[in-house]
Each structure stands twice: as structure tokens, then as C-alpha cells.
Design an enzyme around this catalytic site. Sequence first.
Site, PDB file in Angstrom:
ATOM      1  N   ASP A 195      57.981  -8.226  34.280  1.00 17.88           N
ATOM      2  CA  ASP A 195      57.535  -7.668  33.009  1.00 17.88           C
ATOM      3  C   ASP A 195      56.701  -6.430  33.341  1.00 17.88           C
ATOM      4  OD1 ASP A 195      56.953  -7.454  30.238  1.00 17.88           O
ATOM      5  OD2 ASP A 195      55.069  -8.522  30.553  1.00 17.88           O
ATOM      6  N   ASP A 204      54.023  -4.565  30.928  1.00 18.05           N
ATOM      7  CA  ASP A 204      52.658  -4.542  30.402  1.00 18.05           C
ATOM      8  C   ASP A 204      51.885  -5.785  30.830  1.00 18.05           C
ATOM      9  OD1 ASP A 204      53.349  -2.188  28.938  1.00 18.05           O
ATOM     10  OD2 ASP A 204      54.307  -3.464  27.443  1.00 18.05           O
TER      11      ASP A 204
END
Length: 262
Positions: free
Chosen positions: A29, A31
Site C-alpha cells: 500500500d 499511504d
Amino acid sequence: MANWYRPNYPEVRSRVLGLPEKVRACLFDLDGVLTDTASLHTKAWKAMFDAYLAERAERTGEKFVPFDPAADYHTYVDGKKREDGVRSFLSSRAIEIPDGSPDDPGAAETVYGLGNRKNDMLHKLLRDDGAQVFDGSRRYLEAVTAAGLGVAVVSSSANTRDVLATTGLDRFVQQRVDGVTLREEHIAGKPAPDSFLRAAELLGVTPDAAAVFEDALSGVAAGRAGNFAVVVGINRTGRAAQAAQLRRHGADVVVTDLAELL
């Protein structure tokens, strides 16, 4: 290095990466995992929702209850596509508005309109504050690259390409599945595993040969649903309650920084 609590993992391939031997690719991922942009997303969500809720309260006489940047962010919007995050949070407040269309202006009282308003606020924050890379994440990416593993970034954000380019992380990434990809290829967002499965497919590996790295509850749930080799939860808060939630949603191991795996 973090302690694995699943007893049936094969011999760890390398003390450098802290991953099971069968792992051939890493799916990150963006963020909160690689970049410190989760705080900017939180600010943008809060600014958008608080403004909308205040406008609505003034118009309808409803009580104004602001967006909680801790509980509401992690429960309803973190890791999800913008429109899914808008629907999820508004549903928690028993608010229903039309979906509208993806090109609705930010002033429109629609799901897409509010999502676009949030995105406009995020762009301003990115221009003003910039996106920072976690030092431990950069070091881990360097180690993964040196070990010859495939790397993909899997994010619900439509701004992923720009963030990767401006931070220089794009040099580590072979494949990207982001908010734009989800829209164009009609891929279900997290907590469905589809985006991670698509990234593994693009890298030419099966799920049981890929590791998922996530900080969002919806993301670790997606990793577990996809039957990936291992799901690493990143708990930037350091709070025991958040670590427990990550494990409950599917993380095999939880660290506060990727450097703990080195």
C-alpha cells in the site's frame, strides 16, 4: 526482526527481508506504508466532511457532529476508494445522497462530488506540504530490490502515480494498481482482494508467493481474503489497540515500521 506467530511457515529466506522463503513479490500500500501521506488524507477527509456536515446541519437543523480523525478515518475511509469511503462514512451517520457521476464538481451534494471535493483539498495539501517517504520504508524497498523480488504498489488513491514520481519511489516499482486502475478496469476496492490479486497477476506470481504490506484495516482484510503468503500490518500509531485490530482483520505480523523486518 519481528517474530512470526504462525508456526507452519517455511524457513525464512533471508534475515535481510524477514519474509518466508516462498515469497517472490511484495505488494505495498502507499499511504501510511511507504509515504507519510496518510496524515494529509486524514486532514483532507476531515476538512471536507466537517464542511459538508456543518452546511447540512445549518440547512436541516441536525446536530453538527464533526468527523473524528482517528475513529472515523480508520473505520470508514482508510484504504478505500474515495466514493466507497464517502458512502461508508455517510451511512454511519444515516445520511443518504445520490451517487452522481465521477466528474461532478466539488460543490455537488453527491457521493462523487464530495469525493472530488476531498481530492481537491488533498491536492492543495500535497502542493503546500509535500509527500514524505518513511526512511525505514525506503531502506526496505532498497533491500527488496537488491534481493530481486518483484514490487508493486496497490493503492486506492488516484494520486498514486504523481506521489511515486515526486518522491522518487517509482524507480523501485514495477507495477502499479491504483484508484485510476480500479476505475478503468472495474476492479473492486479493498477490503475485496481484487486489487492485490491484479497486482500479483501483473508481476507474474501467484498469491501464495506474494507478501502484502498494509496499514489499513480494509487492506489487511483484503490481503487475508486473497490468501497471500503473508500479510504485514503497519501500525504507525504504536497503539496496542490498533495492532490488535490489524491482527483481527488479517495481519500475520504487525510492526510499527518496515525497518523492523530488516
